[in-house]
Design an enzyme around this catalytic site. Structure first.
Site, PDB file in Angstrom:
ATOM      1  N   GLU A 161      -2.166   2.618  -3.382  1.00  0.00           N
ATOM      2  CA  GLU A 161      -0.743   2.351  -3.583  1.00  0.00           C
ATOM      3  C   GLU A 161      -0.550   0.925  -4.078  1.00  0.00           C
ATOM      4  O   GLU A 161      -1.343   0.025  -3.756  1.00  0.00           O
ATOM      5  CB  GLU A 161       0.012   2.556  -2.262  1.00  0.00           C
ATOM      6  CG  GLU A 161       1.509   2.270  -2.371  1.00  0.00           C
ATOM      7  CD  GLU A 161       2.323   2.796  -1.198  1.00  0.00           C
ATOM      8  OE1 GLU A 161       1.728   3.242  -0.183  1.00  0.00           O
ATOM      9  OE2 GLU A 161       3.568   2.765  -1.290  1.00  0.00           O
ATOM     10  N   GLU A 220      -1.742  11.528   3.712  1.00  0.00           N
ATOM     11  CA  GLU A 220      -1.798  10.181   4.314  1.00  0.00           C
ATOM     12  C   GLU A 220      -2.230  10.339   5.762  1.00  0.00           C
ATOM     13  O   GLU A 220      -1.596  11.080   6.526  1.00  0.00           O
ATOM     14  CB  GLU A 220      -0.436   9.473   4.249  1.00  0.00           C
ATOM     15  CG  GLU A 220      -0.082   8.997   2.864  1.00  0.00           C
ATOM     16  CD  GLU A 220       1.199   8.172   2.796  1.00  0.00           C
ATOM     17  OE1 GLU A 220       1.522   7.482   3.788  1.00  0.00           O
ATOM     18  OE2 GLU A 220       1.870   8.232   1.756  1.00  0.00           O
ATOM     19  N   ASN A 267       7.517  11.689  -2.280  1.00  0.00           N
ATOM     20  CA  ASN A 267       6.716  11.267  -1.128  1.00  0.00           C
ATOM     21  C   ASN A 267       7.661  10.953   0.021  1.00  0.00           C
ATOM     22  O   ASN A 267       8.663  10.251  -0.160  1.00  0.00           O
ATOM     23  CB  ASN A 267       5.921  10.000  -1.467  1.00  0.00           C
ATOM     24  CG  ASN A 267       5.321   9.341  -0.230  1.00  0.00           C
ATOM     25  OD1 ASN A 267       4.343   9.845   0.337  1.00  0.00           O
ATOM     26  ND2 ASN A 267       5.912   8.239   0.225  1.00  0.00           N
ATOM     27  N   GLU A 268       7.364  11.480   1.181  1.00  0.00           N
ATOM     28  CA  GLU A 268       8.206  11.223   2.364  1.00  0.00           C
ATOM     29  C   GLU A 268       9.683  11.284   1.980  1.00  0.00           C
ATOM     30  O   GLU A 268      10.455  10.346   2.225  1.00  0.00           O
ATOM     31  CB  GLU A 268       7.821   9.883   3.028  1.00  0.00           C
ATOM     32  CG  GLU A 268       6.376   9.897   3.521  1.00  0.00           C
ATOM     33  CD  GLU A 268       6.011   8.788   4.505  1.00  0.00           C
ATOM     34  OE1 GLU A 268       6.779   7.821   4.676  1.00  0.00           O
ATOM     35  OE2 GLU A 268       4.920   8.901   5.127  1.00  0.00           O
ATOM     36  N   TYR A 296      -0.309   9.385  11.138  1.00  0.00           N
ATOM     37  CA  TYR A 296      -0.979   8.098  11.371  1.00  0.00           C
ATOM     38  C   TYR A 296      -1.347   7.949  12.840  1.00  0.00           C
ATOM     39  O   TYR A 296      -0.599   8.389  13.726  1.00  0.00           O
ATOM     40  CB  TYR A 296      -0.072   6.941  10.947  1.00  0.00           C
ATOM     41  CG  TYR A 296      -0.049   6.725   9.437  1.00  0.00           C
ATOM     42  CD1 TYR A 296      -1.097   6.075   8.800  1.00  0.00           C
ATOM     43  CD2 TYR A 296       1.009   7.194   8.653  1.00  0.00           C
ATOM     44  CE1 TYR A 296      -1.102   5.881   7.424  1.00  0.00           C
ATOM     45  CE2 TYR A 296       1.016   7.010   7.271  1.00  0.00           C
ATOM     46  CZ  TYR A 296      -0.044   6.349   6.662  1.00  0.00           C
ATOM     47  OH  TYR A 296      -0.054   6.159   5.301  1.00  0.00           O
ATOM     48  N   GLN A 321      -5.730   3.335   3.334  1.00  0.00           N
ATOM     49  CA  GLN A 321      -5.801   3.480   1.909  1.00  0.00           C
ATOM     50  C   GLN A 321      -7.162   2.993   1.422  1.00  0.00           C
ATOM     51  O   GLN A 321      -7.926   2.426   2.201  1.00  0.00           O
ATOM     52  CB  GLN A 321      -4.702   2.688   1.247  1.00  0.00           C
ATOM     53  CG  GLN A 321      -3.297   3.173   1.672  1.00  0.00           C
ATOM     54  CD  GLN A 321      -2.161   2.630   0.836  1.00  0.00           C
ATOM     55  OE1 GLN A 321      -2.348   1.883  -0.100  1.00  0.00           O
ATOM     56  NE2 GLN A 321      -0.924   3.023   1.202  1.00  0.00           N
TER      57      GLN A 321
HETATM   58  O1  AHR Z   1       0.554   4.014   3.616  1.00  0.00           O
HETATM   59  C1  AHR Z   1       1.652   3.189   3.809  1.00  0.00           C
HETATM   60  C2  AHR Z   1       2.965   3.942   3.763  1.00  0.00           C
HETATM   61  O2  AHR Z   1       3.042   4.833   4.830  1.00  0.00           O
HETATM   62  C3  AHR Z   1       3.187   4.831   2.564  1.00  0.00           C
HETATM   63  O3  AHR Z   1       3.664   4.113   1.476  1.00  0.00           O
HETATM   64  C4  AHR Z   1       4.225   5.774   3.062  1.00  0.00           C
HETATM   65  O4  AHR Z   1       4.191   7.012   2.399  1.00  0.00           O
HETATM   66  C5  AHR Z   1       3.941   5.887   4.549  1.00  0.00           C
HETATM   67  O5  AHR Z   1       5.068   5.734   5.306  1.00  0.00           O
END
Ligand code: AHR
Length: 512
Positions: free
Chosen positions: A46, A315, A192-193, A259, A364
């Site tokens: 990113e 992600e 995205n999101e 996450y 990432q």
């Molecule tokens: O990976 C960091 C961020 O986390 C990404 O940009 C987003 O899609 C997520 O909230």
């Protein structure tokens, strides 16, 4: 500090061999098992912090050794990892990215403020050509994340045409910009999101938008798009349910973000300075991805029992506090053996659902969150997570082989537990079995006996990832503290294979 020094612990004799060996059974006779999509070992890049600029790209005029502007050291490291797919340009950045700003002569490219990530000024010197050429150098599939939040249907449709059409006005423009042949672009993320940074939409509204975008993003010259709807995060099962109902018939894939993070407000904890309790908590949280995935998959199964729609965990990974002294909003964190443990245990989960999960992209690839590589000027560090990905390469594209394991589980919170030993296996195209074994325990070194349905092993070789401590990490000037080493402790027995598993270790065995 409460560092957990495994070497010391072992020296003092605290590591205990369980009285009972742990029994692993490999069901190598099982048929109709899914292939582990290589894309499960995918990456995400990113425009965030120094992921692109400084991490992957330094430009042709840089003093840092580079090949056409890409850092040579990082390029070589990533080639060794066999990256199957790379997602770009975001993340949240994707929904503010206007691709036309990143093509044509660099001096004419407009600048913009990267308002999601620290307000850094983006000069657009890394754009479509730079990304797709990087994918060609790495031999990986590109995954383009399209702008739905602040873009238009026309903009995304034309981007697809620019990249993939053979002829017509967009192709002519691409050719003028130096690329004659169209690229092949399979994976297209539609936003995205979209429930958050990608537009704060309701699932019903997003579904209607998705229909429009999916209609006008066309297949040119035999390029077949695999369109991915912007899916839920974590426990938002309603988002998945509505999307499946409204646009299930129009999507090829549905994404999911998960996450390993303490929470979204307050401290997320240090990547380097953590206690034993923090360690086990982190593994418990990481493993909670399994019930989350299971519930999303159950919803998918109810409308798509043939498993036509892929689930893409595009992600995932650990998210700790930014390293002190680094730029706020750049999400730069260090990476220890704890992170490698999270990666390995998560791979095992992905393998178990390989019949539905078609891709996963760790967040990432460089200098951001749970990165593969860290860079500073002309220095590069391979993280423990990099080594975990390297260790698991043989599973890419291999057939899943079911296993069972008698290891008990450690309760780490009232609702979460972590197995004391976790295993996964696959059979590659040449017929070799690869068995990966994780021992997350800091003070236990069990004997593991491995039996098979039918295989009578004749050779076994092992490679192990382990550090001197669970908080061991590689750093600039100390790049080899954590890495992989041959493991010679596996012996062939009448029953199969037997070994003593070092504490806090990750092992891959190749068995014939
Ligand atoms: O990976 C960091 C961020 O986390 C990404 O940009 C987003 O899609 C997520 O909230």
């Amino acid at each position: 500090m409460k560092r957990i020094l495994l070497a010391l612990v072992a020296l003092l004799g605290y590591c205990t061999a369980s009285a009972q060996p742990i029994e692993v059974h490999v069901a190598d006779r099982a048929t109709n098992q899914p292939t582990i999509a290589p894309e499960i070992y995918g990456q995400f890049s990113e425009h965030l912090g120094t992921c692109i600029y400084g991490g992957l790209w330094v430009g042709e005029d840089s003093n840092i050794p580079n090949e056409d502007g890409y850092r040579t050291d990082v390029l070589e490291a990533l080639k060794a990892l066999q990256v199957p797919v790379l997602r770009w340009p975001g993340g949240c950045f994707a929904d503010e990215y206007h691709w036309r700003d990143g093509i044509g002569p660099k001096e004419n490219r407009p600048r913009m403020v990267n308002s999601n990530w620290g307000g850094t000024v983006e000069d657009n010197s890394f754009g479509t050509h730079e990304f797709l050429n990087l994918c060609e150098k790495l031999g990986c599939e590109p995954y383009i994340s399209g702008n739905v939040g602040s873009g238009s249907v026309e903009e995304l449709a034309k981007w697809v045409e620019y990249m993939t059409a053979d002829s017509g006005p967009m192709a002519e423009e691409r050719k003028k910009n130096g690329r004659e042949k169209p690229w092949k672009v399979k994976y297209l993320g539609v936003g995205n999101e979209s429930w958050g940074c990608g537009g704060n939409m309701r699932p019903e509204y997003y579904s209607d938008l998705y229909r429009r975008y999916a209609t006008y993003c066309r297949n040119f010259n035999g390029n077949r798009l695999y369109k991915i709807a912007s899916g839920a995060s974590d426990y938002d099962f309603n988002w998945t349910e509505v999307l499946l109902k409204q646009i299930g018939h129009q999507m090829h894939g549905l994404s999911l973000h998960y996450y390993t993070v303490k929470g979204w407000t307050g401290s997320k904890g240090s990547a380097l300075d953590f206690t034993t309790d923090d360690y086990y908590w982190t593994l418990g949280k990481a493993l909670e991805i399994e019930p989350v995935i299971r519930r999303h998959i159950a919803l998918m199964d109810s409308v798509d029992p043939e498993k036509r729609i892929g689930l893409l965990v595009d992600e995932w990974g650990t998210w700790f506090d930014e390293e002190p002294g680094t730029v706020r909003g750049h999400l730069y964190q260090q990476n220890t053996m704890r992170d490698a443990m999270v990666a390995a245990l998560t791979f095992h989960v992905f393998h178990r659902y390989a019949d539905r999960i078609t891709m996963a992209n760790i967040a990432q690839i460089a200098n951001v969150l749970q990165a593969m590589v860290l860079t500073r000027d002309d220095e590069m560090v391979l993280t423990p997570t990099y080594h975990a990905f390297w260790l698991y390469r043989p599973h890419q594209g291999a057939k899943f082989v079911p296993t069972t394991c008698t290891a008990p589980a450690r309760k780490v919170t009232p609702t979460r537990s972590v197995p004391e030993v976790s295993v996964t296996a696959s059979r590659d195209k040449a017929g070799k079995i690869h068995l990966s074994i994780v021992n997350p325990e800091l003070e236990k070194e069990p004997t593991v006996v491995i039996a098979f349905d039918e295989l009578k092993p004749t050779t076994v070789t092992g490679t192990m990832l382990r550090g001197d401590s669970i908080d061991a990490y590689n750093d600039f000037g100390a790049t080899n503290r954590v890495g992989v080493k041959p493991f010679k402790g596996a012996k062939i027995t009448k029953a199969g294979i037997e070994l003593k598993l070092p504490s806090a270790s990750i092992l891959t065995l190749e068995i014939e």
